[in-house]
Scaffold this motif. Structure first.
Motif, mmCIF file in Angstrom:
data_model
loop_
_atom_site.group_PDB
_atom_site.id
_atom_site.type_symbol
_atom_site.label_atom_id
_atom_site.label_comp_id
_atom_site.label_asym_id
_atom_site.label_seq_id
_atom_site.Cartn_x
_atom_site.Cartn_y
_atom_site.Cartn_z
ATOM 1 N N SER A 164 0.812 -1.222 0.000
ATOM 2 C CA SER A 164 0.000 0.000 0.000
ATOM 3 C C SER A 164 0.840 1.264 0.000
ATOM 4 C CB SER A 164 -0.970 0.001 1.185
ATOM 5 O OG SER A 164 -0.281 0.188 2.397
ATOM 6 N N GLU B 214 -6.521 -1.482 -3.324
ATOM 7 C CA GLU B 214 -6.620 -1.362 -1.866
ATOM 8 C C GLU B 214 -6.239 -2.714 -1.257
ATOM 9 O OE1 GLU B 214 -7.254 1.106 0.312
ATOM 10 O OE2 GLU B 214 -7.156 2.511 -1.358
ATOM 11 N N LEU C 153 -7.481 -3.625 2.392
ATOM 12 C CA LEU C 153 -8.921 -3.870 2.416
ATOM 13 C C LEU C 153 -9.266 -5.210 1.777
ATOM 14 C CD1 LEU C 153 -11.748 -2.783 3.082
ATOM 15 C CD2 LEU C 153 -11.735 -1.686 0.835
ATOM 16 N N GLY D 125 -6.337 -0.055 10.242
ATOM 17 C CA GLY D 125 -6.652 1.139 9.463
ATOM 18 C C GLY D 125 -5.931 2.374 9.982
ATOM 19 N N GLN E 81 -2.400 2.109 8.861
ATOM 20 C CA GLN E 81 -2.318 2.435 7.441
ATOM 21 C C GLN E 81 -2.415 3.946 7.219
ATOM 22 O OE1 GLN E 81 -5.242 0.488 4.979
ATOM 23 N NE2 GLN E 81 -4.273 1.153 3.087
ATOM 24 N N ASP E 82 -3.242 4.629 8.011
ATOM 25 C CA ASP E 82 -3.328 6.089 7.924
ATOM 26 C C ASP E 82 -1.988 6.734 8.231
ATOM 27 O OD1 ASP E 82 -6.037 5.922 7.361
ATOM 28 O OD2 ASP E 82 -6.654 6.257 9.437
ATOM 29 N N GLN F 71 -9.282 7.607 8.481
ATOM 30 C CA GLN F 71 -9.849 7.450 7.138
ATOM 31 C C GLN F 71 -9.988 5.983 6.752
ATOM 32 O OE1 GLN F 71 -8.182 9.878 3.967
ATOM 33 N NE2 GLN F 71 -8.123 8.086 2.636
ATOM 34 N N HIS F 72 -8.911 5.224 6.842
ATOM 35 C CA HIS F 72 -8.959 3.813 6.456
ATOM 36 C C HIS F 72 -9.734 2.970 7.472
ATOM 37 C CE1 HIS F 72 -5.573 5.047 3.821
ATOM 38 N NE2 HIS F 72 -6.194 4.218 2.994
ATOM 39 N N GLN G 225 -13.920 3.473 -0.746
ATOM 40 C CA GLN G 225 -13.368 4.641 -1.433
ATOM 41 C C GLN G 225 -14.280 5.856 -1.279
ATOM 42 O OE1 GLN G 225 -10.221 3.379 -1.623
ATOM 43 N NE2 GLN G 225 -10.103 4.761 -3.358
ATOM 44 N N ASP H 65 -13.496 7.178 2.090
ATOM 45 C CA ASP H 65 -12.188 7.843 2.037
ATOM 46 C C ASP H 65 -12.311 9.215 1.384
ATOM 47 O OD1 ASP H 65 -11.097 5.583 3.159
ATOM 48 O OD2 ASP H 65 -9.943 4.990 1.388
#
Length: 161
Positions: A23, A37, A40, A63, A66-67, A76-77, A115, A118
């Motif tokens: 990612s 993604e 995900l 998540g 990942q952010d 967000q994720h 998405q 996001d």
């Protein structure tokens, strides 16, 4: 036999680790919209394969990590992962019986939902919205699904028996 769950959890952890690396792997600027993604899609696989094992807390933490890796607004994720995980928990029994290409269509819908969330968070953070380009990862994630499903099925069946 008691080592069986440890092997599956190790495979799960390694698959998420590889997905996190992919990612943030550098791509040319004109290809950045097309990045699947990975995190995900791997989460969707594990929810379909072991639905009662993947927790919302794990996905939320994943998540958030990942952010931090991607430098996007915090949460967000996580929001996208938790929403998609909830939908997957509700539908996994039905979707498991789909053909691989119908599953890929479902992956397109699920990644598209993530998405959308996001894009909404990006808009709330004051960043410019991208038009329909935000759906490109849904297309590539759906095309990635058959190969990822085949690979993870092979890994899990290797250590499952």
């Amino acid at each position: 036999m008691p080592s069986q769950p440890v092997n599956l959890y190790l495979i799960m952890a390694m698959s998420f680790f590889i997905a996190l690396i992919l990612s943030v792997y550098p791509l040319p600027m004109d290809m950045r919209w097309w990045r699947p993604e990975f995190v995900l899609v791997v989460a969707i696989y594990w929810i379909f394969f072991m639905p009662l094992t993947v927790s919302f807390t794990l996905l939320c933490a994943l998540g958030l990590f990942q952010d931090l890796l991607e430098g996007v607004p915090f949460g967000q994720h996580s929001l996208g992962l938790v929403i998609v995980a909830y939908i997957c928990i509700l539908s996994y029994q039905r979707v498991r019986n789909f053909s691989i290409w119908r599953q890929a269509g479902w992956i397109f819908v699920l990644v598209g939902i993530a998405q959308l969330t996001d894009n909404w968070v990006q808009g709330m953070a004051g960043r410019p919205l991208s038009g329909v380009q935000f759906l490109y990862p849904a297309i590539t994630s759906a095309l990635l699904w058959p190969a990822l499903n085949w690979w993870l099925n092979g890994m899990t069946h290797r250590y499952h028996h």
